[in-house]
Design an enzyme around this catalytic site. Structure first.
Site, PDB file in Angstrom:
ATOM      1  N   ARG A  51      -3.979   4.518  -6.815  1.00 46.95           N
ATOM      2  CA  ARG A  51      -4.260   4.225  -5.401  1.00 46.95           C
ATOM      3  C   ARG A  51      -4.528   2.736  -5.207  1.00 46.95           C
ATOM      4  O   ARG A  51      -4.057   2.122  -4.244  1.00 46.95           O
ATOM      5  CB  ARG A  51      -5.442   5.067  -4.912  1.00 46.95           C
ATOM      6  CG  ARG A  51      -5.981   4.691  -3.539  1.00 46.95           C
ATOM      7  CD  ARG A  51      -4.891   4.686  -2.474  1.00 46.95           C
ATOM      8  NE  ARG A  51      -5.329   4.083  -1.233  1.00 46.95           N
ATOM      9  CZ  ARG A  51      -5.270   2.788  -0.949  1.00 46.95           C
ATOM     10  NH1 ARG A  51      -4.817   1.906  -1.818  1.00 46.95           N
ATOM     11  NH2 ARG A  51      -5.665   2.338   0.232  1.00 46.95           N
ATOM     12  N   LEU A  65     -14.142   1.187  -0.712  1.00 45.15           N
ATOM     13  CA  LEU A  65     -13.996   2.633  -0.522  1.00 45.15           C
ATOM     14  C   LEU A  65     -12.857   3.163  -1.398  1.00 45.15           C
ATOM     15  O   LEU A  65     -11.820   3.608  -0.883  1.00 45.15           O
ATOM     16  CB  LEU A  65     -13.691   2.967   0.949  1.00 45.15           C
ATOM     17  CG  LEU A  65     -14.793   2.800   1.966  1.00 45.15           C
ATOM     18  CD1 LEU A  65     -14.286   3.099   3.366  1.00 45.15           C
ATOM     19  CD2 LEU A  65     -15.960   3.706   1.636  1.00 45.15           C
ATOM     20  N   PRO A  66     -13.022   3.118  -2.717  1.00 45.39           N
ATOM     21  CA  PRO A  66     -11.965   3.671  -3.561  1.00 45.39           C
ATOM     22  C   PRO A  66     -11.827   5.168  -3.278  1.00 45.39           C
ATOM     23  O   PRO A  66     -12.835   5.859  -3.094  1.00 45.39           O
ATOM     24  CB  PRO A  66     -12.454   3.401  -4.983  1.00 45.39           C
ATOM     25  CG  PRO A  66     -13.900   3.124  -4.872  1.00 45.39           C
ATOM     26  CD  PRO A  66     -14.161   2.633  -3.490  1.00 45.39           C
ATOM     27  N   HIS A  67     -10.588   5.643  -3.233  1.00 47.89           N
ATOM     28  CA  HIS A  67     -10.360   7.038  -2.879  1.00 47.89           C
ATOM     29  C   HIS A  67      -9.027   7.517  -3.431  1.00 47.89           C
ATOM     30  O   HIS A  67      -8.138   6.718  -3.722  1.00 47.89           O
ATOM     31  CB  HIS A  67     -10.394   7.219  -1.363  1.00 47.89           C
ATOM     32  CG  HIS A  67      -9.393   6.367  -0.647  1.00 47.89           C
ATOM     33  ND1 HIS A  67      -9.643   5.047  -0.345  1.00 47.89           N
ATOM     34  CD2 HIS A  67      -8.138   6.619  -0.214  1.00 47.89           C
ATOM     35  CE1 HIS A  67      -8.587   4.538   0.269  1.00 47.89           C
ATOM     36  NE2 HIS A  67      -7.650   5.467   0.354  1.00 47.89           N
ATOM     37  N   CYS A  68      -8.913   8.830  -3.543  1.00 51.63           N
ATOM     38  CA  CYS A  68      -7.659   9.447  -3.947  1.00 51.63           C
ATOM     39  C   CYS A  68      -7.747  10.940  -3.673  1.00 51.63           C
ATOM     40  O   CYS A  68      -8.814  11.469  -3.365  1.00 51.63           O
ATOM     41  CB  CYS A  68      -7.352   9.184  -5.420  1.00 51.63           C
ATOM     42  SG  CYS A  68      -8.497   9.948  -6.581  1.00 51.63           S
TER      43      CYS A  68
END
Length: 150
Positions: A51, A65-68
């Site tokens: 991501r 805001l790291p996200h996956c």
């Protein structure tokens, strides 16, 4: 969106040391997989890295805001980290990050994923909230601050 639906006190941390963006993503994967055993640490780390390759999740203002999405995730799952020292996260404003909110959502929840990210990004625009979060000295205080109604 009510933050305490996706975040728990046990997934709220203060004073975490992360020497790099990669190390922070490793920490996120480890902690989330400890709390949600169905999620494999290595798979989650690889998803977070993939991501990030699409574009930074460093919003600016010291926030990331790291996200996956994950097929092993059954419910949106958050993790809030207050770093002991700011870290370069390739943020849009080139400023280091000291507050990280990671979000993992089920594979098929594309719209919910986007809705939660938007709500978090809007919440992190509050200078008052950010100041209070940065002043928090314990995970309990940090959790209480982020979960307060707006």
């Amino acid at each position: 969106m009510i933050i305490d639906n996706i975040l728990t006190p046990g997934r709220t941390l203060c004073g975490v040391q992360g020497a790099s963006k990669k190390k922070i993503l490793e920490i996120i994967a480890e902690i989330i997989s400890e709390h949600v055993p169905a999620i494999n640490t290595k798979d989650l780390f690889n998803s977070l890295i993939s991501r990030e390759r699409l574009g930074t999740t460093g919003l600016g203002g010291g926030i990331a805001l790291p996200h996956c999405r994950s097929s092993a995730c059954q419910h949106p799952t958050g993790l809030l980290i207050k770093l002991s020292e700011p870290v370069d996260f390739d943020s849009v404003d080139k400023q280091p990050v000291d507050l990280v909110f990671a979000l993992i959502v089920p594979e098929e929840n594309t719209q919910e994923h986007l809705n939660i990210l938007q709500a978090l990004a809007e919440r992190f625009q509050s200078e008052v909230l950010l100041s209070q979060m940065r002043a928090a000295e314990t995970p309990e205080a940090l959790y209480s601050i982020i979960c307060r109604p707006v």
